[in-house]
Design a protein around this motif. Structure first.
Motif, mmCIF file in Angstrom:
data_model
loop_
_atom_site.group_PDB
_atom_site.id
_atom_site.type_symbol
_atom_site.label_atom_id
_atom_site.label_comp_id
_atom_site.label_asym_id
_atom_site.label_seq_id
_atom_site.Cartn_x
_atom_site.Cartn_y
_atom_site.Cartn_z
ATOM 1 N N ILE A 127 0.889 -1.329 0.054
ATOM 2 C CA ILE A 127 0.293 -0.476 0.065
ATOM 3 C C ILE A 127 1.231 1.117 -0.185
ATOM 4 N N VAL A 128 2.019 0.992 0.870
ATOM 5 C CA VAL A 128 2.937 2.710 0.933
ATOM 6 C C VAL A 128 3.187 2.540 -0.683
ATOM 7 N N LEU A 129 3.779 1.096 -0.447
ATOM 8 C CA LEU A 129 4.670 2.123 -2.576
ATOM 9 C C LEU A 129 3.751 2.604 -3.221
ATOM 10 N N GLY A 130 2.542 2.115 -3.087
ATOM 11 C CA GLY A 130 1.740 2.083 -4.170
ATOM 12 C C GLY A 130 0.924 3.953 -4.134
ATOM 13 N N VAL A 131 0.752 4.236 -3.325
ATOM 14 C CA VAL A 131 0.447 5.599 -2.681
ATOM 15 C C VAL A 131 1.278 6.778 -2.795
ATOM 16 N N GLY A 132 2.871 6.015 -1.912
ATOM 17 C CA GLY A 132 3.870 7.105 -2.413
ATOM 18 C C GLY A 132 3.810 6.930 -3.727
ATOM 19 N N HIS A 133 3.991 6.154 -5.097
ATOM 20 C CA HIS A 133 4.410 6.170 -6.192
ATOM 21 C C HIS A 133 3.799 7.080 -7.088
ATOM 22 N N LEU A 134 2.386 6.891 -6.432
ATOM 23 C CA LEU A 134 1.238 8.111 -7.335
ATOM 24 C C LEU A 134 1.597 9.350 -6.727
ATOM 25 N N ALA A 135 1.557 9.288 -5.251
ATOM 26 C CA ALA A 135 1.876 10.861 -4.393
ATOM 27 C C ALA A 135 2.896 11.764 -5.676
ATOM 28 N N LEU A 136 4.007 10.944 -5.754
ATOM 29 C CA LEU A 136 5.865 11.001 -6.067
ATOM 30 C C LEU A 136 5.344 12.136 -7.526
#
Length: 155
Positions: free
Chosen positions: A26-35
């Motif tokens: 979840i953190v990787l996916g959300v972080g990727h989209l936020a970045l």
């Protein structure tokens, strides 16, 4: 009734590794989209200005070389909503949901995620793909612990 502390119960079953693995996903996916939103926010805002329908047109003409703006537009799409970020968040949320309901997570989910992330990490170095491989292996570990616990309970 199990009187063991919650941390020991989670370690004894597969819950702990499964929760950590799903959290990493979840953190990787959300972080990727936020970045992506931070880096290419102007391109994403231009999609809204043009109207979202066909904001990233598919050019099958194959004639002239695409302009730099068209390439940036396509790159932003494939790095964001067209990437595996959203499915990775959904997979992590699904695993978390299954763990909460006590439904076993198959180990092939972890093996598949780990293999995909190792391949991605080898092809795109440096990248956080290897964290996804760790998440996949945590899912495998959790599934294996659950399977061992179930077989011990059946015996």
């Amino acid at each position: 009734m199990d009187t063991a502390p919650k941390a020991k119960r989670n370690a004894r079953t597969g819950r702990g590794p499964l929760l950590w693995g799903s959290g990493i996903m979840i953190v990787l996916g959300v972080g990727h989209l936020a970045l992506l939103a931070f880096v290419d926010g102007a391109v994403i805002a231009a999609w809204a200005e043009r109207g979202l329908w066909a904001a990233v047109p598919l050019d099958l003409g194959g004639g002239a070389e695409p302009a730099a703006a068209q390439l940036q537009n396509s790159l932003t799409f494939w790095a964001g909503p067209g990437s595996f970020s959203v499915p990775l968040v959904l997979l992590g949320a699904l695993i978390r949901h299954l763990v909460g309901r006590g439904v076993p997570v198959p180990s092939w989910v972890g093996w598949g995620t780990a293999a995909w992330c190792v391949a991605g990490g080898v092809l795109l170095v440096p990248s956080p793909y290897f964290l996804g491989a760790a998440a996949g292996l945590l899912v495998v570990l959790g599934a294996r612990r659950d399977r061992l616990r179930e077989s011990a309970a059946a015996a």
